[in-house]
Enzyme design. Sequence first.
Site, PDB file in Angstrom:
ATOM      1  N   CYS A 122       0.834  -1.197   0.000  1.00  0.00           N
ATOM      2  CA  CYS A 122       0.000   0.000   0.000  1.00  0.00           C
ATOM      3  C   CYS A 122       0.873   1.253   0.000  1.00  0.00           C
ATOM      4  CB  CYS A 122      -0.929  -0.013   1.210  1.00  0.00           C
ATOM      5  SG  CYS A 122      -2.121   1.356   1.252  1.00  0.00           S
ATOM      6  N   CYS A 123       1.890   1.284   0.872  1.00  0.00           N
ATOM      7  CA  CYS A 123       2.802   2.427   0.940  1.00  0.00           C
ATOM      8  C   CYS A 123       3.539   2.621  -0.372  1.00  0.00           C
ATOM      9  CB  CYS A 123       3.819   2.229   2.067  1.00  0.00           C
ATOM     10  SG  CYS A 123       3.142   2.433   3.739  1.00  0.00           S
ATOM     11  N   CYS A 175      -1.182   8.678   6.936  1.00  0.00           N
ATOM     12  CA  CYS A 175      -2.524   8.371   6.451  1.00  0.00           C
ATOM     13  C   CYS A 175      -3.475   8.168   7.630  1.00  0.00           C
ATOM     14  CB  CYS A 175      -2.498   7.114   5.581  1.00  0.00           C
ATOM     15  SG  CYS A 175      -1.643   7.333   4.006  1.00  0.00           S
ATOM     16  N   CYS A 196      -3.735   4.729   9.353  1.00  0.00           N
ATOM     17  CA  CYS A 196      -2.468   4.215   9.881  1.00  0.00           C
ATOM     18  C   CYS A 196      -1.875   5.124  10.963  1.00  0.00           C
ATOM     19  CB  CYS A 196      -1.454   4.032   8.754  1.00  0.00           C
ATOM     20  SG  CYS A 196      -1.981   2.849   7.502  1.00  0.00           S
ATOM     21  N   CYS A 238       7.780   3.570   5.817  1.00  0.00           N
ATOM     22  CA  CYS A 238       7.005   3.240   4.631  1.00  0.00           C
ATOM     23  C   CYS A 238       7.893   2.916   3.447  1.00  0.00           C
ATOM     24  CB  CYS A 238       6.082   4.403   4.277  1.00  0.00           C
ATOM     25  SG  CYS A 238       6.963   5.931   3.935  1.00  0.00           S
TER      26      CYS A 238
END
Length: 233
Positions: free
Chosen positions: A117-118, A200, A203, A228
């Site tokens: 995702c990162c 985010c 997170c 990340c």
Amino acid sequence: MDKKLIENFELFFSESNTSNLIKYIIKNHKNVAFSSSLGAEDQVITDMILKVDKKTKVFTLDTGRLHSETYKVLDETNLKYGVKLEVYFPKFESVENLYKTQGVNGHFESIENRKNCCNIRKIEPLKRALEGVDIWITGLRASQSVTRNSMKAIEWDENFKVIKINPLLNWSEDDVWDYIKENKVPYNKLHDLGYPSIGCEPCTRAIKDGEDIRAGRWWWENPEHKECGLHKK
């Protein structure tokens, strides 16, 4: 890698202060960029940079999952300095595929999923943002994380093939907030609600008294995994 240039920066850094280093870099070098998360440290550097030259490339990454307070400080920053910070977004095709393969919150399920995702939301856009850049300025501080205490103020970033400048590396948290108050720098109001580090929305959480300042980032993972990939060695 330009070792001589790195050595010159190291010498200047050892003999000067943070704002003078930034001024020296901007005045004497082209292809300089600053990546801002719009957090407290980055707002300090944004203030220093834009006081020297408003045409310097200052950019942020919009992952698509930021807090509303982060967008607000982006607006406040643009208004205060009379600029429009550059914003880089992830590729929509990659985000759509991410949703298809691991769902909207699959990053909670494994470190691999979270890093994927990162990578889509942050690393790939950063690579585009740093295209043609020779000197990358960041707002990293050594005391922020166990993953950052071995970093240097001036270093070569092998991942992105740029000279990386971390001018606030040795600053304390008090140093950061003293500067913000003295210079009336806009800041993310989540900092007032117990969020020392802001990423985010899904997170990031507020931290409890006595917790490490990075405890609210990816809180379900061990400290040594809490990067990340933007600043991975």
